[in-house]
Design a protein around this motif. Structure first.
Motif, PDB file in Angstrom:
ATOM      1  N   TYR A   1     -14.221 -53.282   5.014  1.00  0.00           N
ATOM      2  CA  TYR A   1     -14.800 -54.198   4.033  1.00  0.00           C
ATOM      3  C   TYR A   1     -16.067 -53.581   3.434  1.00  0.00           C
ATOM      4  O   TYR A   1     -16.803 -52.875   4.132  1.00  0.00           O
TER       5      TYR A   1
ATOM      6  N   LYS B   1     -13.206 -59.861   3.054  1.00  0.00           N
ATOM      7  CA  LYS B   1     -14.534 -60.079   3.628  1.00  0.00           C
ATOM      8  C   LYS B   1     -15.516 -58.991   3.185  1.00  0.00           C
ATOM      9  O   LYS B   1     -15.125 -58.023   2.519  1.00  0.00           O
TER      10      LYS B   1
ATOM     11  N   ASN C   1     -19.221 -56.782   4.812  1.00  0.00           N
ATOM     12  CA  ASN C   1     -20.171 -56.518   5.890  1.00  0.00           C
ATOM     13  C   ASN C   1     -21.571 -56.631   5.295  1.00  0.00           C
ATOM     14  O   ASN C   1     -21.884 -55.952   4.313  1.00  0.00           O
TER      15      ASN C   1
ATOM     16  N   ALA D   1     -17.377 -60.360   7.646  1.00  0.00           N
ATOM     17  CA  ALA D   1     -16.892 -59.736   8.880  1.00  0.00           C
ATOM     18  C   ALA D   1     -18.028 -59.533   9.875  1.00  0.00           C
ATOM     19  O   ALA D   1     -17.878 -59.788  11.068  1.00  0.00           O
ATOM     20  N   SER D   2     -19.183 -59.066   9.363  1.00  0.00           N
ATOM     21  CA  SER D   2     -20.309 -58.783  10.247  1.00  0.00           C
ATOM     22  C   SER D   2     -21.628 -58.999   9.516  1.00  0.00           C
ATOM     23  O   SER D   2     -21.702 -58.861   8.293  1.00  0.00           O
TER      24      SER D   2
ATOM     25  N   PHE E   1     -14.314 -53.225  11.189  1.00  0.00           N
ATOM     26  CA  PHE E   1     -14.900 -54.018  10.118  1.00  0.00           C
ATOM     27  C   PHE E   1     -14.961 -53.242   8.804  1.00  0.00           C
ATOM     28  O   PHE E   1     -15.335 -53.772   7.789  1.00  0.00           O
TER      29      PHE E   1
END
Length: 397
Positions: free
Chosen positions: A138, A204, A206, A231-232, A397
């Motif tokens: 992502y 998504k 990050n 995602a993160s 991710f």
């Protein structure tokens, strides 16, 4: 004038070598010509210089000037590590012996270190180019902190985005205003996340948020429905538990004076691009009391991977203005700090990394985003982010 990295390093290298040649040749020639000049001035014990020596001396002097200025122009135009202080000292004391020689030696040492360091980085990136170690599943969304903006010609993140892109990263910026509430910034970021997902055709993003940017992201995730699209979240030197020193200032400074200060800052921030800056709200959002309430009302999402990074300065001289002057005040109320945020305020999420140096300056709030583009001994900020993003990629991710 714009240089490619290779061309820039070549000019730094050539400039440093020319200045070394100048120093050595000038020292040798001085041994030959100074006695003759002293004799020409009539000082006892020295033979008067012959006309040939005087003519050749003038020619040699002109050649030395060409070598010197060729070297100086090259390093002044291309060196990043030749800081403003050293440049100014060079201009002020350029004609004063022996200070000018000492400054010149420092300049040569500095740019040679830069050449060695940057050449190694160039080689490293070339060797791993095909690996695309920062090409995450992502795209990355970088969020700036308070009182800064994402400018086209001045990158808040210094040389970091360029290094990440060389290793495969896809990068976007939050473009939130510099002085507004966490709530308002969070709404802006939520819109940005949707725009990125639509443009990239991805599910998504990050997020990497520095300082208040980390809080803005937490709000967007938990309160603006962005958890399924993130995602993160990696927060960098973010005051998750607020700043006691900010609370102290707000209680000690009279309300009238606070409004005067806010008015000045809001005017400046409007000129820089904010449509509706709110200095006082931005500061109040970062107090310990505000963050206690924030943490109670803004829970983490189980859909998102949270991690954090913090750092500290080892002494006030480790930071530049204004961090050099805020360090002791922050230390009084928040303990070890990066010039703005206390060490204990930074940890958040499943993983926390704490950074400093064993000797010397430490790592400041600004160093963590490469704001001054300074190569710090014991801490390569660009490589730190490369490995940080590589880890996100390795986790899927």
């Amino acid at each position: 004038m714009i240089f490619t990295e290779e061309r820039k390093l070549q000019n730094i290298h050539k400039g440093a070598n020319l200045l070394i040649i100048f120093l050595v040749s000038t020292s040798i020639l001085a041994c030959f010509y100074i006695p003759g000049v002293l004799g020409f001035l009539g000082l006892p014990g020295f033979n008067q210089a012959k006309p040939f020596w005087i003519t050749s001396g003038i020619i040699v002097y002109l050649i030395e000037l060409i070598i010197f200025w060729n070297g100086m122009i090259r390093i002044y135009l291309t060196s990043t590590q030749l800081r403003i202080k050293l440049r100014v000292l060079g201009l002020i004391f350029g004609m004063i012996l022996p200070i000018n020689i000492i400054i010149l030696i420092f300049m040569i040492i500095r740019v040679r270190q830069e050449y060695t360091f940057e050449t190694a980085k160039l080689k490293l990136n070339e060797e791993r180019k095909d690996q695309q170690i920062c090409k995450t599943k992502y795209p990355l969304l970088l969020l700036h902190g308070v009182f800064f903006r994402d400018f086209r010609y001045f990158n808040y993140w210094g040389r970091i985005p360029g290094e990440l892109k060389k290793n495969g990263a896809v990068i976007y910026y939050g473009n939130q205003q510099s002085a507004e509430s966490v709530v308002t910034s969070g709404k802006t970021i939520a819109k940005k996340i949707k725009e990125i997902c639509e443009k990239e055709g991805c599910e998504k993003v990050n997020i990497i948020g520095h300082s208040k940017g980390g809080l803005d992201a937490r709000w967007a995730i938990s309160k603006e429905g962005m958890a399924p699209y993130v995602a993160s979240l990696t927060t960098i030197n973010t005051p998750h538990r607020g700043c006691l020193f900010a609370e102290y200032l707000l209680t000690k400074i009279p309300a009238k004076r606070q409004n005067q200060i806010a008015s000045v800052y809001n005017e400046i921030l409007t000129k820089l691009g904010d449509s509706d800056p709110d200095f006082l709200t931005s500061v109040n959002d970062l107090t310990a009391e505000s963050m206690k309430k924030f943490n109670e009302e803004v829970p983490d999402s189980p859909l998102v991977y949270y991690q954090s990074v913090g750092s500290k300065m080892n002494k006030k001289q480790g930071g530049k203005f204004p961090l050099r002057y805020s360090y002791n005040l922050v230390k009084k109320y928040d303990g070890n700090n990066d010039g703005l945020v206390g060490q204990d305020s930074c940890p958040w999420g499943q993983k926390f990394q704490f950074l400093t140096t064993k000797h010397g300056r430490g790592i400041s709030h600004a160093d963590m985003i490469d704001l001054y583009k300074e190569n710090i001994k014991e801490f390569d900020v660009r490589e730190f982010y490369v490995q940080l993003v590589k880890d996100l990629k390795d986790q899927g991710f």
